[in-house]
Write an enzyme that holds these catalytic residues in place. Sequence first.
Site, PDB file in Angstrom:
ATOM      1  N   GLY A  86      20.942 -43.724 -28.026  1.00  0.00           N
ATOM      2  CA  GLY A  86      20.268 -44.249 -27.366  1.00  0.00           C
ATOM      3  C   GLY A  86      18.675 -44.362 -28.171  1.00  0.00           C
ATOM      4  O   GLY A  86      18.551 -44.090 -29.308  1.00  0.00           O
ATOM      5  N   GLY A 143      13.288 -40.547 -28.883  1.00  0.00           N
ATOM      6  CA  GLY A 143      12.660 -39.598 -27.917  1.00  0.00           C
ATOM      7  C   GLY A 143      13.233 -39.384 -26.670  1.00  0.00           C
ATOM      8  O   GLY A 143      12.652 -38.791 -25.925  1.00  0.00           O
ATOM      9  N   GLY A 174      15.562 -37.026 -26.279  1.00  0.00           N
ATOM     10  CA  GLY A 174      15.899 -35.724 -26.138  1.00  0.00           C
ATOM     11  C   GLY A 174      17.439 -35.339 -26.897  1.00  0.00           C
ATOM     12  O   GLY A 174      18.030 -34.289 -26.882  1.00  0.00           O
ATOM     13  N   LYS A 175      17.911 -36.200 -27.946  1.00  0.00           N
ATOM     14  CA  LYS A 175      18.945 -36.104 -28.744  1.00  0.00           C
ATOM     15  C   LYS A 175      19.092 -34.921 -29.532  1.00  0.00           C
ATOM     16  O   LYS A 175      19.855 -33.944 -29.590  1.00  0.00           O
ATOM     17  CB  LYS A 175      19.323 -37.410 -29.437  1.00  0.00           C
ATOM     18  N   THR A 176      17.731 -34.608 -30.080  1.00  0.00           N
ATOM     19  CA  THR A 176      17.506 -33.598 -31.107  1.00  0.00           C
ATOM     20  C   THR A 176      17.764 -32.328 -30.499  1.00  0.00           C
ATOM     21  O   THR A 176      18.410 -30.990 -30.756  1.00  0.00           O
ATOM     22  CB  THR A 176      16.531 -33.499 -31.914  1.00  0.00           C
ATOM     23  N   GLU A 196      -6.812 -61.022 -18.124  1.00  0.00           N
ATOM     24  CA  GLU A 196      -6.136 -59.819 -17.303  1.00  0.00           C
ATOM     25  C   GLU A 196      -6.222 -59.965 -16.120  1.00  0.00           C
ATOM     26  O   GLU A 196      -5.002 -59.469 -15.295  1.00  0.00           O
ATOM     27  CB  GLU A 196      -6.925 -58.462 -17.817  1.00  0.00           C
ATOM     28  N   ASP A 233       2.035 -60.943 -25.500  1.00  0.00           N
ATOM     29  CA  ASP A 233       2.578 -61.350 -24.282  1.00  0.00           C
ATOM     30  C   ASP A 233       3.959 -62.221 -24.580  1.00  0.00           C
ATOM     31  O   ASP A 233       4.846 -62.347 -24.015  1.00  0.00           O
ATOM     32  CB  ASP A 233       1.501 -62.094 -23.157  1.00  0.00           C
TER      33      ASP A 233
HETATM   34  P1  ATP Z   1      14.583 -39.760 -31.964  1.00  0.00           P
HETATM   35  O1  ATP Z   1      15.841 -40.613 -31.870  1.00  0.00           O
HETATM   36  O2  ATP Z   1      13.279 -40.280 -32.426  1.00  0.00           O
HETATM   37  O3  ATP Z   1      15.022 -38.699 -33.149  1.00  0.00           O
HETATM   38  P2  ATP Z   1      15.157 -37.707 -29.778  1.00  0.00           P
HETATM   39  O4  ATP Z   1      16.046 -38.385 -29.000  1.00  0.00           O
HETATM   40  O5  ATP Z   1      16.108 -36.760 -31.094  1.00  0.00           O
HETATM   41  O6  ATP Z   1      14.361 -38.699 -30.787  1.00  0.00           O
HETATM   42  P3  ATP Z   1      13.867 -35.390 -29.570  1.00  0.00           P
HETATM   43  O7  ATP Z   1      13.464 -35.188 -30.858  1.00  0.00           O
HETATM   44  O8  ATP Z   1      15.010 -34.554 -29.164  1.00  0.00           O
HETATM   45  O9  ATP Z   1      14.370 -36.978 -29.127  1.00  0.00           O
HETATM   46  O10 ATP Z   1      12.800 -35.074 -28.273  1.00  0.00           O
HETATM   47  C1  ATP Z   1      11.502 -35.251 -28.724  1.00  0.00           C
HETATM   48  C2  ATP Z   1      10.667 -34.146 -27.811  1.00  0.00           C
HETATM   49  O11 ATP Z   1      10.696 -34.571 -26.318  1.00  0.00           O
HETATM   50  C3  ATP Z   1      11.517 -32.740 -27.338  1.00  0.00           C
HETATM   51  O12 ATP Z   1      10.961 -31.951 -28.368  1.00  0.00           O
HETATM   52  C4  ATP Z   1      10.949 -32.473 -25.969  1.00  0.00           C
HETATM   53  O13 ATP Z   1       9.626 -32.003 -26.017  1.00  0.00           O
HETATM   54  C5  ATP Z   1      10.949 -33.844 -25.364  1.00  0.00           C
HETATM   55  N1  ATP Z   1      12.112 -33.968 -24.490  1.00  0.00           N
HETATM   56  C6  ATP Z   1      12.878 -35.330 -24.641  1.00  0.00           C
HETATM   57  N2  ATP Z   1      13.829 -35.202 -23.849  1.00  0.00           N
HETATM   58  C7  ATP Z   1      13.876 -34.162 -23.020  1.00  0.00           C
HETATM   59  C8  ATP Z   1      14.323 -33.560 -22.019  1.00  0.00           C
HETATM   60  N3  ATP Z   1      15.337 -34.092 -21.464  1.00  0.00           N
HETATM   61  N4  ATP Z   1      13.997 -32.411 -21.385  1.00  0.00           N
HETATM   62  C9  ATP Z   1      13.095 -31.758 -22.060  1.00  0.00           C
HETATM   63  N5  ATP Z   1      12.123 -32.254 -22.988  1.00  0.00           N
HETATM   64  C10 ATP Z   1      12.613 -33.414 -23.753  1.00  0.00           C
END
Ligand code: ATP
Length: 518
Positions: free
Chosen positions: A129, A132, A134-136, A349, A423
């Site tokens: 996906g 950012g 939340g995968k990690t 704008e 744009d």
């Molecule tokens: P990438 O693909 O760029 O590695 P990622 O999917 O691994 O990104 P994370 O590193 O897990 O994204 O998320 C970054 C930060 O965003 C987390 O440390 C957290 O602070 C916030 N975050 C993202 N998703 C959530 C969630 N579902 N709940 C709470 N915090 C979240």
Amino acid sequence: MKKKIIFTLFIIGVVLSSILAYNDYFHNISFSNVTAGDKILIWITTLGLLVYYLKLDQSPQLVPATINAEKKKSDDKAKDDNKPDVSFNDVAGLDEVKEELQETIDFINNSEKYMKMGAKIPRGILFYGPPGTGKTLLAKAVAGETNSNFLYASGSEFVEKYVGVGAKRVRSLFEKAKKDAPSIIFIDEIDAIGTKRNLESNNEKDQTLNQLLVEMDGFNDNSTVVVIGATNRLDLLDEALLRPGRFDRHIHIGNPNVRSREEILKVHTKDKPLDTSVNIKDIAKKTHGFSGAQLANIANEAAIIAVRNKKLKIDIVHFDSAIERVVAGLEVKHPSVLLKEKNIVAHHEAGHALIGKILKIDMIQKISIVPRGQALGYVLNFPDEDRYLVTKQELENKIKVLLGGRAAEEITFGEITTGASNDLEKATEIARQMVCTYGMSSFGHVVIKENYQYNQSKIDSEIKKILDYCLEDTLKILEDNKMILNDIASYLLEKESLTGDELDTIYKRYKVPLKNAT
Ligand code: ATP
């Protein structure tokens, strides 16, 4: 162990040598059979043991037990540091994903129960996906929920110039995971090593991928090691990596919907002092399309802005500034924009905003001609609800809003500027998806693969056709409503920014129903 034995033998040698050296004092022990040659041999052996011991330990204080204890302590600490202090409570939203992962967690926590049934632990899970989302964080939470070691690696760390180095790194990562099991190995950006192999493959990359495949096959069925991979491009991965027994569970993690955005914002504001003006639900509505990482960033930015303004609580103005900062970039403090350029930007704008208003695309929160980041001006807007299905006309309307800036320049000044490049890029991308992905062009209801070269010119002319008729409509709408366009632009030139409510006020001044080209 070896060191201990050598050390003990050395001590025995020292004791024996001392006894032999002073045998006159030990009257009741007979050394009549010990020759001078034997004595020399014992002394030499003892000396040899000392040298060997010194070689084994570079810092041979005669208190090895203490050193070992220290080392063990630091090893234990390192091991504990690998156990993340993150649980599912820290991951907001994503309920269906957490439910899906529950089984893997139960497998790690109660592995015997499953092994008795002959069930094998799922080896590989793939999160895919946008960035950012939340995968990690989720992978860490799985480790936290199972009290497992968390071993993080990024795919790019394995990409090496020299053949065999990446493969060796993969091998040692898995060795460590098995040694410290239960473990979660998290490989971020797995596409860096796991992309499809082809005939012109890169030898080093192939070896690394092969090693990963071998390691995943080679798990002992009893070892509780789970590998979680993450990628933004599932389509690029080699099929061998996705087959059963390897990464066979694929979980999509997308940008959060309005309810999840609210929960994520709650998680990231729970320890922050919020003013009563802050309504998390409203902020969630205004942040459509934002990732979890962006929401976390907004909460943090808002807190920083509050501190900068010497406030004790974070209020809604701080949040709005933080959203603007994340969407449009840093405000340029002393912009050197010419008055002529400012006039063009104001009309540009105003063009976006007016088309958006007339075609009822998104809610307009703010229009500004204060430069931010690389933009000389911007319109901050957000949809009033999350949408999962979009009609053809809505896509065309989005294109028209994007072309509104260029159309306004053309109508007002009779010439166009470079200001519309971003744009145009976005508008072209929507048109490309309409042609190639959604079957919304004169090609009919088909998906068109772009990698066939002979399709490219036909695709390009279809995209152009869509953009052309959208621009024609946009020009017509603005011509019909030129007075409002000029009014909004003058207001912008005077005040530099305009809220959604102020835009409504200008709009309502015009009693006649607005003409609209659609
Ligand atoms: P990438 O693909 O760029 O590695 P990622 O999917 O691994 O990104 P994370 O590193 O897990 O994204 O998320 C970054 C930060 O965003 C987390 O440390 C957290 O602070 C916030 N975050 C993202 N998703 C959530 C969630 N579902 N709940 C709470 N915090 C979240």
